[in-house]
Design a protein around this motif. Structure first.
Motif, mmCIF file in Angstrom:
data_model
loop_
_atom_site.group_PDB
_atom_site.id
_atom_site.type_symbol
_atom_site.label_atom_id
_atom_site.label_comp_id
_atom_site.label_asym_id
_atom_site.label_seq_id
_atom_site.Cartn_x
_atom_site.Cartn_y
_atom_site.Cartn_z
ATOM 1 N N UNK A 22 -25.957 -1.120 12.398
ATOM 2 C CA UNK A 22 -24.876 -1.810 13.089
ATOM 3 C C UNK A 22 -24.640 -1.132 14.412
ATOM 4 N N UNK A 23 -24.348 -1.944 15.440
ATOM 5 C CA UNK A 23 -24.028 -1.346 16.727
ATOM 6 C C UNK A 23 -22.741 -0.555 16.598
ATOM 7 N N UNK A 24 -22.713 0.608 17.217
ATOM 8 C CA UNK A 24 -21.513 1.440 17.126
ATOM 9 C C UNK A 24 -20.312 0.683 17.669
ATOM 10 N N UNK A 25 -20.529 -0.101 18.768
ATOM 11 C CA UNK A 25 -19.370 -0.773 19.366
ATOM 12 C C UNK A 25 -18.784 -1.852 18.461
ATOM 13 N N UNK A 26 -19.566 -2.331 17.459
ATOM 14 C CA UNK A 26 -19.012 -3.299 16.510
ATOM 15 C C UNK A 26 -18.238 -2.612 15.391
ATOM 16 N N UNK A 27 -18.442 -1.302 15.269
ATOM 17 C CA UNK A 27 -17.872 -0.579 14.128
ATOM 18 C C UNK A 27 -16.706 0.307 14.542
#
Ligand SMILES: C[S@@+](CC[C@H](N)C(=O)[O-])C[C@H]1O[C@@H](n2cnc3c(N)ncnc32)[C@H](O)[C@@H]1O
Length: 488
Positions: A22-27
């Motif tokens: 998962x992209x860090x910016x989504x998490x």
């Protein structure tokens, strides 16, 4: 729910299972997590329970592929992982490298990392209050924002009071419509003057990310909620389909009417539809109709049919109007409409088919439910003939330069000799970006005519000729790219 027959697993070939990244910016929030390696900190790019990737400046060494290194992953001040990791691969990203590592000493608790980030956010929110973001907003912008809040709040209350009074009289609907017309006449010039001054007040903020973010947050906190009574503004702000210019927003703009449950809502809905960015949508539709008819004449002079493709077609009003406004029956145009939104295609299909049935002779329509990313990856996905006219309006101003150039090259490839690609993009400079950018959180890459020309420049090496044209409302520029050959 899907039946078991539909769960086809790896589709007949063995597929090694990999934990989903998962992209860090989504998490997590920006800068919430870093990777520490030999005392240096690196921003994380994506995460899975058994590995991460992180961004490294081009010239900084972190080790070779297969090397085992000691790393720590930190979320705010807490350690999420500390131990050995194997460098699995390295990829070049624009301006930096992306290094992927496999964790050898344990797993990441992703939900736990998310909880830690949320907890830190709560602590920050309670401690900092509104000053955290508002402190960076200069006095000049606070003043104009307060003026806009007062202006809209004042008219919201005043119009609600008059509406209530009217509601108790006979002929209520007629009187309400009359109130809407009187109100918009009084409010229009002052509102348009105010939003232009608000745009001007944001120009000095562009140098500071903090000031821009603070000004946007303050605007969304104070002004945006007041304007939610206008259906087009509410839809554009909430983005239920994930992006602002969905087909419902476009349909509101094409209708350009008084919509809403209250007099205040109807007035501000109509004002939003009159903004240059909205008037420009109606003008781009007219320009595309004009270009379609010109290309139709060009092909008719060669006794050949015209193949037209619209990418990001939305409700395809221009196609419907091309047909419905024609004085005689239209012949030999074959339209392909492409959109990643199924409901947009369904509206387009229904409306264009109806117009085709009443006005088309030997014309056809095919609708393709796909995204332009699929189109770039798989050139064969656009089946059939090369196209004589390809247009894409309302999409390129969401793409950065690299993606825009890739997409343009793909579209140009699908063009027949002598054919035309037309791409619209919101223009820069302008004094009307404030409502979209600050009130509606609707970001676009506004481009100057030179920047737009730049997108197509690589195609001139293969003979393309370029022309920039502005639609009549002055909010969007079009780059027109003509392929040589075809007797054109
Ligand atoms: C602003 S609307 C413009 C619609 C239409 N061209 C018009 O003139 O009314 C943008 C359209 O692009 C579509 N779109 C957005 N991202 C897309 C993608 N990745 N691939 C294909 N279409 C996309 C949206 O679903 C939407 O219908």
């Amino acid at each position: 729910m899907r039946s078991y027959e539909e769960l086809v697993g790896g589709m007949g070939r063995a597929v090694a299972f990999r934990a989903r990244r998962q992209l860090v910016r989504d998490l997590l929030r920006d800068q919430a997590a870093v990777l520490v390696l030999r005392g240096a900190q690196f921003p994380l790019y994506d995460l899975a329970i058994s590995g991460v990737s992180f961004l490294v400046p081009q010239n900084q060494a972190v080790g070779g592929i297969h090397d085992v290194v000691d790393i720590e992953i930190v979320v705010h001040d807490a350690t999420a992982y500390r131990g050995p990791a194997r460098i699995a691969r390295e990829e070049r990203a624009p301006e930096q490298r992306r290094v992927a590592v496999q964790l050898l000493g344990g797993f990441l608790d992703l939900p736990g990392m998310q909880r830690a980030d949320q907890e830190q956010l709560l602590l920050d929110d309670l401690r900092d209050g509104p000053e955290r973001s508002l402190a960076a907003v200069p006095e000049s912008y606070r003043k104009i924002l307060m003026e806009a809040v007062l202006f809209t709040s004042y008219y919201r209350r005043a119009l609600a009071e008059h509406e209530t009074r009217i509601g108790e009289s006979g002929r209520a609907e007629f009187a309400r419509n009359e109130l809407v017309l009187r109100a918009i006449t009084a409010i229009r010039p002052r509102w348009h003057e105010l939003r232009v001054r608000a745009a001007e007040a944001t120009l000095p903020l562009r140098a500071s990310r903090g000031a821009m973010a603070g000004a946007k947050e303050a605007t969304e906190l104070l002004l945006t909620p007041i304007l939610q009574a206008a259906p087009v503004l509410s839809r554009a702000y909430h983005k239920p389909l994930g992006h602002a210019g969905d087909f419902t927003v476009m349909t509101h703009i094409y209708k350009d009417g008084f919509e809403g449950d209250t007099v205040f809502g109807r007035v501000f809905h109509k004002l939003a539809c009159e903004e240059p960015l909205s008037a420009g949508v109606r003008a781009w539709k007219d320009l595309v109709k004009e270009l379609t008819l010109a290309e139709h004449r060009r092909k008719a002079s060669q006794s050949a049919p015209l193949h037209v493709l619209s990418l990001g077609c939305g409700p395809a009003r221009e196609v419907v109007e091309c047909l419905s406004e024609a004085k005689t029956r239209v012949s030999d145009i074959h339209w392909t409409l492409v959109d990643q939104e199924e409901r947009a295609l369904s509206v387009a299909y229904h409306d264009v088919m109806r117009a085709l049935l009443s006005k088309g002779d030997s014309c056809s329509l095919q609708c393709l439910f796909m995204s332009f990313e699929q189109l770039i990856k798989d050139a064969q996905s656009l089946q059939g003939e090369l196209q004589d006219f390809i247009y894409c309006v309302g999409l390129f101003h969401y793409l950065d330069k690299r993606r825009a150039q890739n997409l343009l090259a793909t579209l140009y490839d699908r063009l027949a000799p002598g054919g035309l690609v037309a791409v619209g993009n919101a223009c820069w400079p302008n004094d009307h970006f404030w409502l979209a950018d600050f009130v509606l959180d609707w970001h676009m890459f506004y481009r100057t005519p030179d920047e737009l020309r730049d997108l197509a420049m690589p195609l001139t090496t293969v003979g393309a000729t370029l022309e920039v044209r502005r639609e009549s409302a002055g909010a969007y520029d079009f780059i027109l790219i003509r392929k040589p050959g075809g007797g054109a």
